[in-house]
Design a protein around this motif. Sequence first.
Motif, PDB file in Angstrom:
ATOM      1  N   ARG A   1       9.204  -8.396  -1.188  1.00 57.51           N
ATOM      2  CA  ARG A   1       7.969  -7.608  -1.178  1.00 57.51           C
ATOM      3  C   ARG A   1       8.015  -6.534  -0.093  1.00 57.51           C
ATOM      4  O   ARG A   1       7.628  -5.390  -0.307  1.00 57.51           O
ATOM      5  N   ASP A   2       8.494  -6.892   1.098  1.00 53.06           N
ATOM      6  CA  ASP A   2       8.524  -5.937   2.208  1.00 53.06           C
ATOM      7  C   ASP A   2       9.462  -4.763   1.936  1.00 53.06           C
ATOM      8  O   ASP A   2       9.213  -3.654   2.406  1.00 53.06           O
ATOM      9  N   PHE A   3      10.544  -4.989   1.190  1.00 48.67           N
ATOM     10  CA  PHE A   3      11.440  -3.892   0.842  1.00 48.67           C
ATOM     11  C   PHE A   3      10.673  -2.797   0.108  1.00 48.67           C
ATOM     12  O   PHE A   3      10.811  -1.612   0.411  1.00 48.67           O
ATOM     13  N   HIS A   4       9.854  -3.190  -0.852  1.00 45.54           N
ATOM     14  CA  HIS A   4       9.117  -2.207  -1.654  1.00 45.54           C
ATOM     15  C   HIS A   4       8.144  -1.409  -0.792  1.00 45.54           C
ATOM     16  O   HIS A   4       8.038  -0.187  -0.929  1.00 45.54           O
ATOM     17  N   ALA A   5       7.452  -2.078   0.117  1.00 44.84           N
ATOM     18  CA  ALA A   5       6.516  -1.388   1.002  1.00 44.84           C
ATOM     19  C   ALA A   5       7.271  -0.441   1.948  1.00 44.84           C
ATOM     20  O   ALA A   5       6.884   0.727   2.114  1.00 44.84           O
ATOM     21  N   ARG A   6       8.337  -0.916   2.544  1.00 42.17           N
ATOM     22  CA  ARG A   6       9.108  -0.084   3.475  1.00 42.17           C
ATOM     23  C   ARG A   6       9.736   1.103   2.752  1.00 42.17           C
ATOM     24  O   ARG A   6       9.796   2.213   3.304  1.00 42.17           O
ATOM     25  N   LYS A   7      10.193   0.896   1.514  1.00 45.16           N
ATOM     26  CA  LYS A   7      10.791   1.988   0.743  1.00 45.16           C
ATOM     27  C   LYS A   7       9.761   3.098   0.514  1.00 45.16           C
ATOM     28  O   LYS A   7      10.051   4.278   0.730  1.00 45.16           O
ATOM     29  N   LEU A   8       8.559   2.732   0.092  1.00 46.94           N
ATOM     30  CA  LEU A   8       7.524   3.742  -0.154  1.00 46.94           C
ATOM     31  C   LEU A   8       7.178   4.504   1.120  1.00 46.94           C
ATOM     32  O   LEU A   8       7.005   5.729   1.093  1.00 46.94           O
ATOM     33  N   GLU A   9       7.081   3.802   2.234  1.00 42.51           N
ATOM     34  CA  GLU A   9       6.768   4.473   3.498  1.00 42.51           C
ATOM     35  C   GLU A   9       7.880   5.434   3.897  1.00 42.51           C
ATOM     36  O   GLU A   9       7.615   6.566   4.307  1.00 42.51           O
ATOM     37  N   LYS A  10       9.144   5.007   3.762  1.00 42.93           N
ATOM     38  CA  LYS A  10      10.265   5.881   4.108  1.00 42.93           C
ATOM     39  C   LYS A  10      10.370   7.085   3.160  1.00 42.93           C
ATOM     40  O   LYS A  10      10.903   8.119   3.536  1.00 42.93           O
ATOM     41  N   LEU A  11       9.867   6.930   1.937  1.00 47.23           N
ATOM     42  CA  LEU A  11       9.871   8.042   0.982  1.00 47.23           C
ATOM     43  C   LEU A  11       8.710   8.999   1.208  1.00 47.23           C
ATOM     44  O   LEU A  11       8.574   9.997   0.501  1.00 47.23           O
ATOM     45  N   GLY A  12       7.863   8.689   2.179  1.00 44.74           N
ATOM     46  CA  GLY A  12       6.716   9.552   2.461  1.00 44.74           C
ATOM     47  C   GLY A  12       5.571   9.361   1.485  1.00 44.74           C
ATOM     48  O   GLY A  12       4.796  10.282   1.238  1.00 44.74           O
ATOM     49  N   LEU A  13       5.458   8.133   0.920  1.00 45.45           N
ATOM     50  CA  LEU A  13       4.382   7.812  -0.026  1.00 45.45           C
ATOM     51  C   LEU A  13       3.535   6.679   0.557  1.00 45.45           C
ATOM     52  O   LEU A  13       3.515   5.571   0.040  1.00 45.45           O
ATOM     53  N   PRO A  14       2.808   6.967   1.639  1.00 49.16           N
ATOM     54  CA  PRO A  14       2.066   5.901   2.316  1.00 49.16           C
ATOM     55  C   PRO A  14       0.787   5.466   1.602  1.00 49.16           C
ATOM     56  O   PRO A  14       0.183   4.469   1.978  1.00 49.16           O
ATOM     57  N   LYS A  15       0.383   6.181   0.566  1.00 47.14           N
ATOM     58  CA  LYS A  15      -0.846   5.835  -0.154  1.00 47.14           C
ATOM     59  C   LYS A  15      -0.512   4.869  -1.278  1.00 47.14           C
ATOM     60  O   LYS A  15      -0.328   5.260  -2.422  1.00 47.14           O
ATOM     61  N   TYR A  16      -0.387   3.578  -0.943  1.00 52.59           N
ATOM     62  CA  TYR A  16      -0.064   2.575  -1.944  1.00 52.59           C
ATOM     63  C   TYR A  16      -0.809   1.280  -1.652  1.00 52.59           C
ATOM     64  O   TYR A  16      -1.297   1.058  -0.545  1.00 52.59           O
ATOM     65  N   GLU A  17      -0.881   0.438  -2.670  1.00 52.93           N
ATOM     66  CA  GLU A  17      -1.462  -0.890  -2.528  1.00 52.93           C
ATOM     67  C   GLU A  17      -0.658  -1.851  -3.403  1.00 52.93           C
ATOM     68  O   GLU A  17      -0.413  -1.573  -4.573  1.00 52.93           O
TER      69      GLU A  17
END
Length: 159
Positions: free
Chosen positions: A24-40
């Motif tokens: 689960r943490d991989f998916h969250a960290r990937k989105l943040e590193k891609l500059g897509l912090p608006k996720y849930e």
Amino acid sequence: MTKHPMKTRYPAPAATVLRMLTDRDFHARKLEKLGLPKYEILDHAFDGQQFRIRIERRVPVTMPGGKKAGETTVINEEHWNLAERKGVVKVETKGMPLQMSCDSSIAEDGDGCIVTLDWCIEAKIPVVGGQFEKFVVNDIESRAADETRVALELLEDYR
């Protein structure tokens, strides 16, 4: 309907890459590193063999011709069966007449592995649907390089 296969090679065994893809943490960290912090993360489950994650995120939309058209909401749902090394990804785009999904698999390849994504893209737009599908394929391809780069950076945490 447009079909589009994609392959990505990882310099690690399939078990290592699956450990990453089912975290689960991989998916969250990937989105943040891609500059897509608006996720849930809407839903997540992992029993050691079956993995599921459902993520809602806001992504920038660029229309054909390069014109930015704001943001849209996208819901990704990803499943993996570890024993079979196969999965499914479904993508729902809010407000767009578009259906996207892919069958995924992972196979050993020498000292690494290959992840295969067989995309199926269908735009339900009369007359220009095929053109829009090609635009979506190009968008997937352009984002794939960044996603692979980030995944390779994060892969080190799973070795």
